[in-house]
Design a protein around this motif. Structure first.
Motif, PDB file in Angstrom:
ATOM      1  N   MET A  35     -72.863 -17.348-120.568  1.00  0.00           N
ATOM      2  CA  MET A  35     -73.065 -18.375-119.523  1.00  0.00           C
ATOM      3  C   MET A  35     -72.591 -19.733-120.025  1.00  0.00           C
ATOM      4  SD  MET A  35     -76.765 -17.166-118.019  1.00  0.00           S
ATOM      5  CE  MET A  35     -76.832 -18.248-116.618  1.00  0.00           C
ATOM      6  N   ASP A  52     -70.006 -24.542-115.872  1.00  0.00           N
ATOM      7  CA  ASP A  52     -70.338 -24.710-114.455  1.00  0.00           C
ATOM      8  C   ASP A  52     -70.090 -23.426-113.655  1.00  0.00           C
ATOM      9  OD1 ASP A  52     -70.118 -28.078-114.182  1.00  0.00           O
ATOM     10  OD2 ASP A  52     -68.925 -27.119-115.729  1.00  0.00           O
ATOM     11  N   HIS A  53     -69.127 -22.638-114.092  1.00  0.00           N
ATOM     12  CA  HIS A  53     -68.808 -21.401-113.368  1.00  0.00           C
ATOM     13  C   HIS A  53     -69.824 -20.303-113.677  1.00  0.00           C
ATOM     14  CE1 HIS A  53     -64.784 -22.971-112.215  1.00  0.00           C
ATOM     15  NE2 HIS A  53     -64.977 -23.674-113.315  1.00  0.00           N
ATOM     16  N   VAL A  79     -72.901 -20.314-113.400  1.00  0.00           N
ATOM     17  CA  VAL A  79     -74.034 -20.267-112.468  1.00  0.00           C
ATOM     18  C   VAL A  79     -73.724 -19.399-111.260  1.00  0.00           C
ATOM     19  CG1 VAL A  79     -74.686 -22.608-113.150  1.00  0.00           C
ATOM     20  CG2 VAL A  79     -73.381 -22.274-111.038  1.00  0.00           C
ATOM     21  N   GLN A  80     -72.444 -19.057-111.074  1.00  0.00           N
ATOM     22  CA  GLN A  80     -72.047 -18.336-109.866  1.00  0.00           C
ATOM     23  C   GLN A  80     -72.360 -16.847-109.974  1.00  0.00           C
ATOM     24  OE1 GLN A  80     -67.871 -19.002-109.197  1.00  0.00           O
ATOM     25  NE2 GLN A  80     -68.057 -21.232-109.302  1.00  0.00           N
ATOM     26  N   HIS A  81     -72.967 -16.324-108.935  1.00  0.00           N
ATOM     27  CA  HIS A  81     -73.245 -14.891-108.908  1.00  0.00           C
ATOM     28  C   HIS A  81     -71.954 -14.095-109.049  1.00  0.00           C
ATOM     29  CE1 HIS A  81     -74.374 -10.970-107.078  1.00  0.00           C
ATOM     30  NE2 HIS A  81     -75.518 -11.208-107.674  1.00  0.00           N
ATOM     31  N   GLU A 138     -74.592 -14.408-114.779  1.00  0.00           N
ATOM     32  CA  GLU A 138     -75.962 -14.847-114.471  1.00  0.00           C
ATOM     33  C   GLU A 138     -76.822 -13.640-114.096  1.00  0.00           C
ATOM     34  OE1 GLU A 138     -77.949 -15.424-111.559  1.00  0.00           O
ATOM     35  OE2 GLU A 138     -76.674 -14.164-110.330  1.00  0.00           O
TER      36      GLU A 138
END
Lengths: 377, 456
Positions: free
Chosen positions: B401, B406-407, B409-411, B416
């Motif tokens: 992560m 920042d990327h 956090v994306q499902h 994540e």
């Protein structure tokens, strides 16, 4: 307008009550995030109470209004910690919109009260913190061609998508763009952007995640002169990083209380688990992380002009992983129930993780610090 | 990626690159220095005995064909009501049953274990499968794996008659494509760790009670967080005898369709969402005497033996999650461009990925080392494997992560979800704190032996 530390404490006590009672009751079910209507109503209440900035360009004690004095900074950090204690998602929404308002003021642009509900901000480029280049640019250090190219790419809003975390109905986005060797700020209407709503993001369930790219005709760019460009960018970045740290500290404070309460009630081996060294050790780790974060935040309770962005990045890189560990220990102390969404502990982990990953994350903060402090041939 | 070499490194044909020169060594030197630069998964594949390698490959193919495509949809699906199963999960269960993934702890004709794998510890076989399934989807892995935990007391506590009477029909149903899941029920409200720690159990007042009645026992009480309990047709339920303590714990093999049994609720979990965690309620539920497994008052030991058998596979879940996180991070670094070049070319990214790979492969080495010899898994080894691998795996997921920033956090980027899935492995099968204590409990005989050095 300046505020004395004692007055700031009194105001923060009121903010704490608002956070625990009004926000706390609205978010009582951690598995059911507040919808945009509740968020909007809370935002209006917070604005009326002066927690968020009022009409016009400053003059109050709302979030990020008093950044030129220590009391004002302490007040803003305290507001974010209190609101983050109640709900990190709401805190992020307010933090970013208040920061957009601060930026508008710095750029001499208008920003009315309604903008506070509809405007969000991203302070960084499409990935990370541009390694060492952004820090060196803020410092006015000589830039190599490679660094200039990196910064231009980092802030190229048409070539890359940027992750935006914001309340779903946002309509205006502030983000930095690269213009002729300077960092300018684009205030783009959503209609000018290519916006893709993403699946549910890792945490901050009250908000939504978007992949955003600028359209060819996106306009509304303000380009300060060279000195102001560096100062404003550095200060926005510093305020954002400090703000995320304050919110995370508030969230972990809440988790700490939950863990202590649970440990005082739950029994294992015939005694409450608070008496087991395994649990005492985890509670201590949470306490230590909190204290370290609070000490860091105390150090930033000074005029924004006196804050060193390298120190901010270092504090974030050093402290935020500890807060993530602390949030994990909150879950671990709860055991199985800590993994369940209706208990609230796991949400703190996800939220604190999100706060760590936003604004370039903490991994590249090391490179940023190197760029700020290092010697380059 | 078309570059011939990574930034900061020499191309393979450079005069100072050693690999091509190893091939020019004299025969003995070649034998001792020249090596094929295989894919890392393939390297470990080649080190396995052939029957196990084939099984590992089959598991990977099944996971990639059936689990990977369903993972995101099942993770994002609304919380299902107790007793319901998403159609996608149901079809995967049926196919898994037909392919033998729900019956591999016994050899044919009782189960689906191939005869050629018989020389190898079943736990070793299990770890290979569980790693592949975990890599694809934590929730579906748990849906398919918790069943084996439920069956384990029947194998460990029963004689051949028990196996023929209870396990064989379960396995046959699964292989017909009509999955018969078995749940393992030990945890009680307010007592997760007391069901997994001897000292705690000695002071715990049991919550599920078996009261003698004509021809059997009446069960009353509640179990919680039972993985797969919502879909199970039968369950191995541990209960204390009326008026007695945990030392009377007895394993009952219950029919989940019988009167008095109810799935009270399922939990809304952080991750592993394709698998339900159920509260099971027993109200005067009659269980015939002939469904007592392992004998009266033998439940505690049976529970601990089951946990010893399951904790190494749990450690292999951690390997699967760490591997998935690492592979996802590597792919991201290969494809994501910053400043006109892929992230993989940046030295700090290379350092980060190297650490992740080393962590993951160290975990696998530990797990395989213990699993290889786990015919009679020792508590110390099983607990050590479980707590160490799962702690380190979460760290690897966090590193993934962090790399995506920042990327991350994306499902859509997967990491994540992997984090949310791996988080459970540090809690279930005994929290990692309990597992550390469990290790020490088993070690105390050596630690307290006078005048004998302790080897580590």
């Amino acid at each position: 307008m300046y505020i004395e530390a004692d007055d700031a404490k009194l105001l923060l006590a009121e903010v704490g009550r608002f956070a625990r009672e009004r926000i706390g009751s609205a978010v009582a079910r951690p598995e059911t995030p507040v919808d945009v209507f509740v968020l909007d109503a809370l935002t209006r209440e917070a604005r009326e109470l002066g927690i968020l900035p009022q009409e016009g360009a400053g003059g109050g004690f709302g979030l990020w209004e008093g950044t030129d004095d220590a009391g004002g900074m302490a007040l803003s950090l305290g507001i974010l910690a209190h609101v983050g204690y109640a709900n990190a998602g709401i805190a992020v929404a307010w933090h970013r919109s208040a920061l957009a308002r601060w930026l508008s003021a710095a750029l001499g642009a208008p920003f009315d009260a309604e903008d506070l509900h509809a405007t969000t901000l991203v302070p960084t480029g499409h990935f990370g913190l541009a390694r060492t280049a952004a820090a060196r640019w803020i410092k006015s250090a000589d830039q190599s061609d490679e660094e200039v190219a990196l910064l231009a790419d980092w802030l190229d809003r048409t070539a890359h998508t940027t992750t935006v975390i914001a309340p779903s109905p946002w309509s205006t986005l502030f983000w930095p763009v690269w213009r002729d060797g300077l960092i300018a700020w684009q205030r783009a209407d959503r209609s000018q952007l290519t916006v893709t709503r993403l699946d549910a993001q890792h945490g901050l369930d009250e908000l939504a995640a978007f992949a955003v790219r600028a359209g060819a005709g996106a306009s509304g760019t303000a380009t300060p002169d060279a000195g102001a460009s560096r100062a404003i960018f550095g200060q926005v970045l510093a305020l954002d990083m400090i703000g995320l740290l304050a919110i995370a500290t508030g969230a972990v404070t809440r988790g700490h209380e939950m863990a202590r309460d649970f440990a005082a009630l739950r029994t294992q081996g015939g005694v409450v688990i608070a008496r087991h060294p395994a649990v005492q050790q985890m509670l201590s780790e949470i306490e230590i992380a909190r204290r370290q974060a609070e000490a860091a935040l105390d150090g930033f309770a000074k005029p924004i002009g006196d804050i060193d962005i390298g120190t901010v990045a270092a504090a974030r890189a050093g402290t935020h992983p500890l807060l993530c560990h602390a949030a994990n220990q909150v879950v671990q102390i709860h055991g199985g129930i800590g993994y369940m969404r209706d208990a609230g502990a796991e949400k703190i982990v996800r939220d604190v993780n999100m706060l760590k990953l936003m604004t370039g994350g903490t991994r590249e903060a090391h490179a940023f610090v190197a760029g700020w402090t290092g010697t380059f041939a | 990626m078309t570059a011939s070499h990574l930034s900061g490194h020499l191309p393979a044909d450079h005069a100072l690159s050693p690999a091509w020169q190893f091939k020019r060594f004299p025969a003995i030197g070649r034998m001792l220095a020249d090596y094929p630069a295989r894919d890392l998964w393939d390297t470990d594949f080649a080190r396995l005995p052939a029957p196990l390698a084939r099984q590992r490959l089959r598991a990977r193919e099944f996971a990639e064909r059936y689990l990977v495509p369903a993972a995101a949809e099942l993770d994002l699906a609304p919380h299902a009501a107790a007793g319901t199963c998403h159609p996608l999960a149901r079809s995967i269960l049926a196919e898994a049953g037909r392919q033998g993934w729900l019956s591999y702890f016994l050899p044919r004709p009782l189960g689906s274990m191939a005869w050629r794998t018989l020389p190898y510890a079943p736990i070793w076989q299990s770890t290979l499968i569980v790693e592949e399934f975990s890599r694809a989807c934590g929730g579906l892995m748990l849906l398919l794996s918790a069943h084996h935990l439920g069956v384990m007391p029947l194998v460990l506590g029963g004689d051949l008659g028990t196996i023929l009477r209870f396990v064989a029909p379960v396995y046959r149903a699964c292989e017909r494509g009509d999955p018969h899941l078995v749940a393992f029920a030990i945890t009680e409200p307010g007592a997760g760790s007391d069901a997994e720690d001897g000292h705690g159990a000695s002071l715990y007042h049991p919550g599920v009670i078996a009261t003698p009645t004509k021809g059997g026992y009446l069960l009353n009480g509640r179990k919680c967080y039972i993985s797969g309990g919502d879909l199970a047709k039968t369950a191995t339920v541990f209960a204390a005898l009326q008026g007695e303590g945990m030392d009377s714990w007895t394993c009952f093999y219950v029919d989940c369709t019988a009167p008095g049994f109810r799935v009270a609720r399922t939990e809304l979990k952080m991750g592993m969402r394709a698998s339900g965690a159920a509260d099971l309620e027993f109200t005067d539920m009659f269980v015939p005497t002939d469904r007592i497994i392992g004998g009266l008052r033998n439940g505690w030991a049976l529970n601990r033996a089951t946990l010893n058998a399951s904790r190494i596979p749990v450690a292999s879940m951690a390997v699967g999650f760490a591997r998935a996180a690492t592979e996802t991070a590597v792919e991201f670094a290969r494809r994501y461009l910053l400043g006109g070049k892929a992230l993989i070319h940046y030295q700090d990214v290379q350092l980060h990925l190297a650490t992740m790979v080393a962590e993951t492969r160290a975990m696998r080495s530990l797990v395989w080392q213990e699993a290889r010899h786990a015919w009679r898994p020792r508590q110390l080894d099983a607990s050590l494997c479980k707590f160490h691998a799962t702690d380190r795996a979460q760290h690897v997921c966090e590193m993934a992560m962090d790399l995506l920033a920042d990327h991350g956090v994306q499902h859509e980027q997967r990491v994540e979800k992997i984090f949310r899935d791996v988080r459970l492995t540090r809690i279930f099968e005994g929290t990692n704190q309990i597992n550390r204590l469990s290790m020490m409990e088993d070690w105390q005989g050596q630690l307290l032996a006078p005048d004998r050095p302790v080897g580590v």
